[in-house]
Design a protein around this motif. Structure first.
Motif, PDB file in Angstrom:
ATOM      1  N   SER A  57       0.843  -1.195   0.000  1.00 50.23           N
ATOM      2  CA  SER A  57       0.000   0.000   0.000  1.00 50.23           C
ATOM      3  C   SER A  57       0.882   1.250   0.000  1.00 50.23           C
ATOM      4  N   VAL A  58       0.568   2.154  -0.907  1.00 52.85           N
ATOM      5  CA  VAL A  58       1.250   3.445  -0.984  1.00 52.85           C
ATOM      6  C   VAL A  58       0.333   4.475  -0.341  1.00 52.85           C
ATOM      7  N   ASN A  59       0.785   5.051   0.767  1.00 53.89           N
ATOM      8  CA  ASN A  59      -0.053   5.953   1.554  1.00 53.89           C
ATOM      9  C   ASN A  59       0.502   7.371   1.515  1.00 53.89           C
ATOM     10  N   ALA A  78      14.749 -11.357  -8.157  1.00 58.11           N
ATOM     11  CA  ALA A  78      14.897 -12.787  -7.894  1.00 58.11           C
ATOM     12  C   ALA A  78      13.859 -13.269  -6.879  1.00 58.11           C
ATOM     13  N   CYS A  79      13.246 -12.335  -6.166  1.00 60.60           N
ATOM     14  CA  CYS A  79      12.288 -12.683  -5.115  1.00 60.60           C
ATOM     15  C   CYS A  79      10.838 -12.393  -5.514  1.00 60.60           C
ATOM     16  N   PHE A  80      10.646 -11.383  -6.376  1.00 58.92           N
ATOM     17  CA  PHE A  80       9.290 -10.951  -6.714  1.00 58.92           C
ATOM     18  C   PHE A  80       9.139 -10.782  -8.223  1.00 58.92           C
ATOM     19  N   GLU A  81       7.893 -10.892  -8.657  1.00 56.83           N
ATOM     20  CA  GLU A  81       7.491 -10.481  -9.999  1.00 56.83           C
ATOM     21  C   GLU A  81       6.429  -9.400  -9.839  1.00 56.83           C
ATOM     22  N   ALA A  82       6.652  -8.247 -10.471  1.00 56.33           N
ATOM     23  CA  ALA A  82       5.690  -7.153 -10.384  1.00 56.33           C
ATOM     24  C   ALA A  82       4.508  -7.443 -11.292  1.00 56.33           C
ATOM     25  N   ASN A  83       3.298  -7.314 -10.768  1.00 57.88           N
ATOM     26  CA  ASN A  83       2.090  -7.615 -11.541  1.00 57.88           C
ATOM     27  C   ASN A  83       1.385  -6.355 -12.026  1.00 57.88           C
ATOM     28  N   ASN A  84       0.820  -5.610 -11.091  1.00 61.86           N
ATOM     29  CA  ASN A  84       0.064  -4.423 -11.475  1.00 61.86           C
ATOM     30  C   ASN A  84      -0.084  -3.492 -10.288  1.00 61.86           C
ATOM     31  N   ALA A  85      -0.655  -2.343 -10.569  1.00 65.48           N
ATOM     32  CA  ALA A  85      -0.935  -1.339  -9.533  1.00 65.48           C
ATOM     33  C   ALA A  85      -2.284  -0.711  -9.843  1.00 65.48           C
ATOM     34  N   ALA A  86      -2.868  -0.077  -8.853  1.00 65.55           N
ATOM     35  CA  ALA A  86      -4.151   0.605  -9.039  1.00 65.55           C
ATOM     36  C   ALA A  86      -4.342   1.609  -7.917  1.00 65.55           C
ATOM     37  N   SER A  87      -5.174   2.608  -8.197  1.00 66.11           N
ATOM     38  CA  SER A  87      -5.511   3.610  -7.186  1.00 66.11           C
ATOM     39  C   SER A  87      -6.995   3.541  -6.874  1.00 66.11           C
ATOM     40  N   PRO A  88      -7.352   3.498  -5.584  1.00 63.56           N
ATOM     41  CA  PRO A  88      -8.773   3.468  -5.226  1.00 63.56           C
ATOM     42  C   PRO A  88      -9.439   4.838  -5.292  1.00 63.56           C
ATOM     43  N   ILE A  89      -8.657   5.894  -5.543  1.00 65.79           N
ATOM     44  CA  ILE A  89      -9.210   7.246  -5.582  1.00 65.79           C
ATOM     45  C   ILE A  89      -9.981   7.434  -6.885  1.00 65.79           C
ATOM     46  N   PRO A  90     -11.272   7.769  -6.832  1.00 65.53           N
ATOM     47  CA  PRO A  90     -12.056   7.956  -8.061  1.00 65.53           C
ATOM     48  C   PRO A  90     -11.432   9.020  -8.963  1.00 65.53           C
ATOM     49  N   GLY A  91     -11.312   8.692 -10.255  1.00 60.04           N
ATOM     50  CA  GLY A  91     -10.776   9.643 -11.224  1.00 60.04           C
ATOM     51  C   GLY A  91      -9.270   9.639 -11.331  1.00 60.04           C
ATOM     52  N   MET A  92      -8.576   8.864 -10.482  1.00 58.13           N
ATOM     53  CA  MET A  92      -7.115   8.799 -10.528  1.00 58.13           C
ATOM     54  C   MET A  92      -6.723   7.626 -11.432  1.00 58.13           C
ATOM     55  N   ASN A  93      -6.248   7.944 -12.624  1.00 53.92           N
ATOM     56  CA  ASN A  93      -5.963   6.931 -13.642  1.00 53.92           C
ATOM     57  C   ASN A  93      -4.469   6.710 -13.798  1.00 53.92           C
ATOM     58  N   GLY A  94      -4.083   5.447 -14.038  1.00 52.72           N
ATOM     59  CA  GLY A  94      -2.686   5.098 -14.214  1.00 52.72           C
ATOM     60  C   GLY A  94      -2.160   5.472 -15.583  1.00 52.72           C
ATOM     61  N   LEU A  95      -0.889   5.842 -15.646  1.00 51.16           N
ATOM     62  CA  LEU A  95      -0.219   6.187 -16.894  1.00 51.16           C
ATOM     63  C   LEU A  95       0.820   5.107 -17.196  1.00 51.16           C
ATOM     64  N   LEU A 120      -3.291   5.768  -1.213  1.00 48.63           N
ATOM     65  CA  LEU A 120      -3.226   6.406  -2.534  1.00 48.63           C
ATOM     66  C   LEU A 120      -3.234   5.371  -3.653  1.00 48.63           C
ATOM     67  N   ALA A 121      -2.555   4.243  -3.450  1.00 52.13           N
ATOM     68  CA  ALA A 121      -2.458   3.219  -4.485  1.00 52.13           C
ATOM     69  C   ALA A 121      -2.041   1.897  -3.857  1.00 52.13           C
ATOM     70  N   GLU A 122      -2.239   0.823  -4.616  1.00 54.55           N
ATOM     71  CA  GLU A 122      -1.782  -0.506  -4.222  1.00 54.55           C
ATOM     72  C   GLU A 122      -0.913  -1.072  -5.327  1.00 54.55           C
ATOM     73  N   VAL A 123       0.158  -1.766  -4.935  1.00 49.17           N
ATOM     74  CA  VAL A 123       1.040  -2.461  -5.862  1.00 49.17           C
ATOM     75  C   VAL A 123       1.030  -3.932  -5.502  1.00 49.17           C
ATOM     76  N   ARG A 124       0.959  -4.808  -6.517  1.00 43.41           N
ATOM     77  CA  ARG A 124       0.895  -6.245  -6.254  1.00 43.41           C
ATOM     78  C   ARG A 124       2.118  -6.942  -6.848  1.00 43.41           C
ATOM     79  N   LEU A 125       2.778  -7.735  -5.983  1.00 46.04           N
ATOM     80  CA  LEU A 125       3.951  -8.500  -6.356  1.00 46.04           C
ATOM     81  C   LEU A 125       3.699  -9.975  -6.052  1.00 46.04           C
ATOM     82  N   THR A 126       4.190 -10.863  -6.909  1.00 49.71           N
ATOM     83  CA  THR A 126       4.071 -12.295  -6.676  1.00 49.71           C
ATOM     84  C   THR A 126       5.392 -12.841  -6.148  1.00 49.71           C
TER      85      THR A 126
END
Length: 230
Positions: A57-59, A78-95, A120-126
């Motif tokens: 979580s990005v706060n 070597a430990c993680f693979e980056a998947n995606n990110a998103a923002s829960p704030i309405p109208g805040m779009n990713g570039l 502000l946003a969430e980042v997901r890693l596997t």
């Protein structure tokens, strides 16, 4: 009959007043020392199994409404693979941005000012395998519109760049991928995704130009051979 208070009484009243002021300032000091604009990251746990999803979580907090944000999170590929990110704030779009190995680089923008107070946003890693590793907020900024109407970073934002230690187990875990809060922003490092193919018309035009260049070179060689002394 006494008129007014005695000197000891006056002194005690002044001393009590001064003591009250100092106590008030001491209580107010911690609140005033905190910076209202700040960004930090957090995870829900410090240990995960292989195959599980780590949600970072990005706060942030800002006294001024923002119209965007950008952040970079350093991780061990070597430990993680980056998947995606998103923002829960309405109208805040990713570039979409080209991604470098071991670095999440995400930017979000809004056409209208929004309040930044919490998530502000969430980042997901596997998790890829057993590791003792860290996640670090390498850089971040809150974006506003300046007086000229252009996007500009909000000055004076404090970043918490202390590494977050994580213990990753080689034991196979159960994949967990709860729904994203917002539109997913892909974070893959696929070269084809970061280098889009040229339009078909452009490819044809370049091919035609190349053919004409080759033909022109052969014609020039023929002319030079004719002009050369026998």
């Amino acid at each position: 009959m006494k008129i007014g208070a005695s000197r000891p009484e006056i002194f005690m009243k002044k001393f009590a007043l001064v003591l009250f002021v100092f106590i008030s300032l001491a209580l107010a000091a911690p609140a005033s020392a905190q910076t209202p604009e700040s960004i930090w990251i957090a995870v829900s746990a410090n240990s995960f199994k292989t195959g599980e999803t780590v949600i970072v979580s990005v706060n942030g907090i800002s006294a001024m409404p923002i119209q965007g944000m950008t952040f970079q999170i350093r991780f061990d590929p070597a430990c993680f693979e980056a998947n995606n990110a998103a923002s829960p704030i309405p109208g805040m779009n990713g570039l979409p941005l080209p991604q470098l190995t071991g670095l999440v680089d995400a930017s979000f923008a809004s056409t209208t000012p929004v309040v930044a107070n919490g998530l502000l946003a969430e980042v997901r890693l596997t998790v890829l395998g057993a590791c003792e590793t860290n996640l670090t907020l390498e850089s971040a900024a809150l974006v506003i519109k300046n007086e000229s109407g252009f996007a500009a970073p909000l000055p004076g934002v404090t970043l918490d760049q202390n590494p977050i230690p994580l213990s990753l187990s080689g034991e196979q875990g159960v994949p967990n991928d709860p729904p994203l809060l917002g539109t997913p922003l892909p974070l893959g490092t696929d070269p084809e995704a970061s280098s889009p193919a040229l339009p078909t018309g452009t490819v044809i035009l370049l091919a035609v130009v190349g053919i004409f260049l080759v033909v022109g070179i052969f014609i020039l060689i023929g002319i030079l051979k004719k002009d050369a002394p026998g």
